[in-house]
Design a protein around this motif. Sequence first.
Motif, PDB file in Angstrom:
ATOM      1  N   LYS A  66       0.843  -1.193   0.000  1.00  0.00           N
ATOM      2  CA  LYS A  66       0.000   0.000   0.000  1.00  0.00           C
ATOM      3  C   LYS A  66       0.880   1.245   0.000  1.00  0.00           C
ATOM      4  O   LYS A  66       2.085   1.191   0.287  1.00  0.00           O
ATOM      5  CB  LYS A  66      -0.932   0.004   1.206  1.00  0.00           C
ATOM      6  CG  LYS A  66      -0.253  -0.211   2.545  1.00  0.00           C
ATOM      7  CD  LYS A  66      -1.280  -0.349   3.657  1.00  0.00           C
ATOM      8  CE  LYS A  66      -0.614  -0.646   4.991  1.00  0.00           C
ATOM      9  NZ  LYS A  66      -1.585  -0.809   6.089  1.00  0.00           N
ATOM     10  N   ASP A  67       0.256   2.376  -0.339  1.00  0.00           N
ATOM     11  CA  ASP A  67       1.004   3.634  -0.436  1.00  0.00           C
ATOM     12  C   ASP A  67       1.119   4.348   0.906  1.00  0.00           C
ATOM     13  O   ASP A  67       2.078   5.061   1.155  1.00  0.00           O
ATOM     14  CB  ASP A  67       0.311   4.580  -1.419  1.00  0.00           C
ATOM     15  CG  ASP A  67       0.627   4.230  -2.864  1.00  0.00           C
ATOM     16  OD1 ASP A  67       1.432   3.312  -3.085  1.00  0.00           O
ATOM     17  OD2 ASP A  67       0.058   4.870  -3.762  1.00  0.00           O
ATOM     18  N   PHE A  68       0.111   4.152   1.768  1.00  0.00           N
ATOM     19  CA  PHE A  68       0.043   4.906   3.010  1.00  0.00           C
ATOM     20  C   PHE A  68      -0.254   3.983   4.186  1.00  0.00           C
ATOM     21  O   PHE A  68      -0.868   2.932   4.024  1.00  0.00           O
ATOM     22  CB  PHE A  68      -1.059   5.970   2.944  1.00  0.00           C
ATOM     23  CG  PHE A  68      -0.921   6.945   1.807  1.00  0.00           C
ATOM     24  CD1 PHE A  68      -0.171   8.088   1.954  1.00  0.00           C
ATOM     25  CD2 PHE A  68      -1.543   6.710   0.592  1.00  0.00           C
ATOM     26  CE1 PHE A  68      -0.035   8.991   0.920  1.00  0.00           C
ATOM     27  CE2 PHE A  68      -1.413   7.599  -0.455  1.00  0.00           C
ATOM     28  CZ  PHE A  68      -0.657   8.746  -0.292  1.00  0.00           C
ATOM     29  N   SER A  69       0.174   4.397   5.345  1.00  0.00           N
ATOM     30  CA  SER A  69      -0.176   3.712   6.585  1.00  0.00           C
ATOM     31  C   SER A  69      -0.787   4.733   7.529  1.00  0.00           C
ATOM     32  O   SER A  69      -0.230   5.819   7.729  1.00  0.00           O
ATOM     33  CB  SER A  69       1.058   3.082   7.225  1.00  0.00           C
ATOM     34  OG  SER A  69       0.750   2.576   8.514  1.00  0.00           O
ATOM     35  N   VAL A  70      -1.934   4.390   8.108  1.00  0.00           N
ATOM     36  CA  VAL A  70      -2.619   5.272   9.044  1.00  0.00           C
ATOM     37  C   VAL A  70      -2.735   4.565  10.386  1.00  0.00           C
ATOM     38  O   VAL A  70      -3.348   3.505  10.494  1.00  0.00           O
ATOM     39  CB  VAL A  70      -4.018   5.664   8.530  1.00  0.00           C
ATOM     40  CG1 VAL A  70      -4.724   6.546   9.540  1.00  0.00           C
ATOM     41  CG2 VAL A  70      -3.926   6.362   7.183  1.00  0.00           C
ATOM     42  N   ASP A  71      -2.104   5.137  11.395  1.00  0.00           N
ATOM     43  CA  ASP A  71      -2.202   4.607  12.754  1.00  0.00           C
ATOM     44  C   ASP A  71      -3.128   5.537  13.544  1.00  0.00           C
ATOM     45  O   ASP A  71      -2.730   6.617  13.971  1.00  0.00           O
ATOM     46  CB  ASP A  71      -0.817   4.557  13.403  1.00  0.00           C
ATOM     47  CG  ASP A  71      -0.872   4.007  14.825  1.00  0.00           C
ATOM     48  OD1 ASP A  71      -1.883   3.365  15.175  1.00  0.00           O
ATOM     49  OD2 ASP A  71       0.094   4.235  15.588  1.00  0.00           O
ATOM     50  N   ASN A  72      -4.401   5.121  13.679  1.00  0.00           N
ATOM     51  CA  ASN A  72      -5.365   5.997  14.344  1.00  0.00           C
ATOM     52  C   ASN A  72      -5.340   5.811  15.847  1.00  0.00           C
ATOM     53  O   ASN A  72      -4.993   4.746  16.359  1.00  0.00           O
ATOM     54  CB  ASN A  72      -6.785   5.776  13.794  1.00  0.00           C
ATOM     55  CG  ASN A  72      -7.114   4.304  13.620  1.00  0.00           C
ATOM     56  OD1 ASN A  72      -6.476   3.454  14.212  1.00  0.00           O
ATOM     57  ND2 ASN A  72      -8.100   4.005  12.804  1.00  0.00           N
ATOM     58  N   THR A  73      -5.675   6.852  16.556  1.00  0.00           N
ATOM     59  CA  THR A  73      -5.698   6.839  18.014  1.00  0.00           C
ATOM     60  C   THR A  73      -7.102   7.183  18.500  1.00  0.00           C
ATOM     61  O   THR A  73      -7.984   7.529  17.709  1.00  0.00           O
ATOM     62  CB  THR A  73      -4.694   7.856  18.581  1.00  0.00           C
ATOM     63  OG1 THR A  73      -5.061   9.179  18.137  1.00  0.00           O
ATOM     64  CG2 THR A  73      -3.277   7.553  18.102  1.00  0.00           C
TER      65      THR A  73
END
Length: 235
Positions: A66-73
Motif C-alpha cells: 500500500k502507499d500509506f499507513s494510518v495509525d489511528n488513536t
Amino acid sequence: MKKLLIIAIIIFGALPMQAQLFSGENVINNPNFDKQRWSWGYFLGFNTYDFNFDYINYQPSPLTGKDFSVDNTIGFNVGLIGNMRLSEHLDLRLEPGVAFNRINFQFFKADGDSFREINSTYVHVPLLLKFSTTRINNFKPFVVGGVSTSLNLSSNENNPDDNFEGQFRMKTNSYYYEIGFGVDLYMFYFKFTPSIRGVFAINDELVRDDDPNSRYTGNVDKMSSRAVFINFTFQ
C-alpha cells in the motif's frame, strides 16, 4: 478503529438491559420525558478517525502492499444536544460539538521525511433523524442517521508550505453522512443515552502539494476521512 469498537462492545454488553427487560420491573422513571416538544442536553464521548484513499493509478509499495499507513488513536468528543420531537417514534436532533484527535500517518513511497503526526480539532455539527422503538420499561433502542459538516481548525489549508516542507494539508470544511444506533436509558432524574455512530466524509479533503507530480499527493484522486463516535448523552 478496532480499539474503539472493542470499547463499544464492552459498554453495550455491560448494560443491565437484560436484567430489567425480563425481571418484570414496573417502576417507570420519567414517564413523560418523551412527551416534551423540545429537550436539551450534552454529550461526552470518544472517537477514532481514519483516511480512505482513491488513487489515479494504484501502484502500491512492493514492501507493504500500500502507499500509506494510518495509525489511528482514540480522541475525545464534547458537545450539546437540541432535540425536537416530531412524532412518537421520530425526533430531529442537532448535536454541535468539538472533536479532538491525532493520526500518525506514513507515506511508504516517499523518500526521506515521510512521517506526519496530524493533530486535528473539529467543530462538528450533525443534523440527525432518530428513529426509536416503543419504550420498554426504562429502555428504548433507536437508530439514527443524517448529515453533518465540520470545520477543521487544524487543517493547514492556507499554509504555503506543503509535504516537501513537512506540512500535511487538509481542507477546512468537510461534509459527511452518519448512521448509528443506541439505547435511551431512563434514570430517576435524567435520560442517559450511550450510542455508537459511523461518520463518513463525502468530499475530497486533501490539499495537494504545489508540485502536481508530488510523490506524496500526485497519485491521490480522493482522500476522505472516516470516523467512529461513541457518545454518552445526558438529557
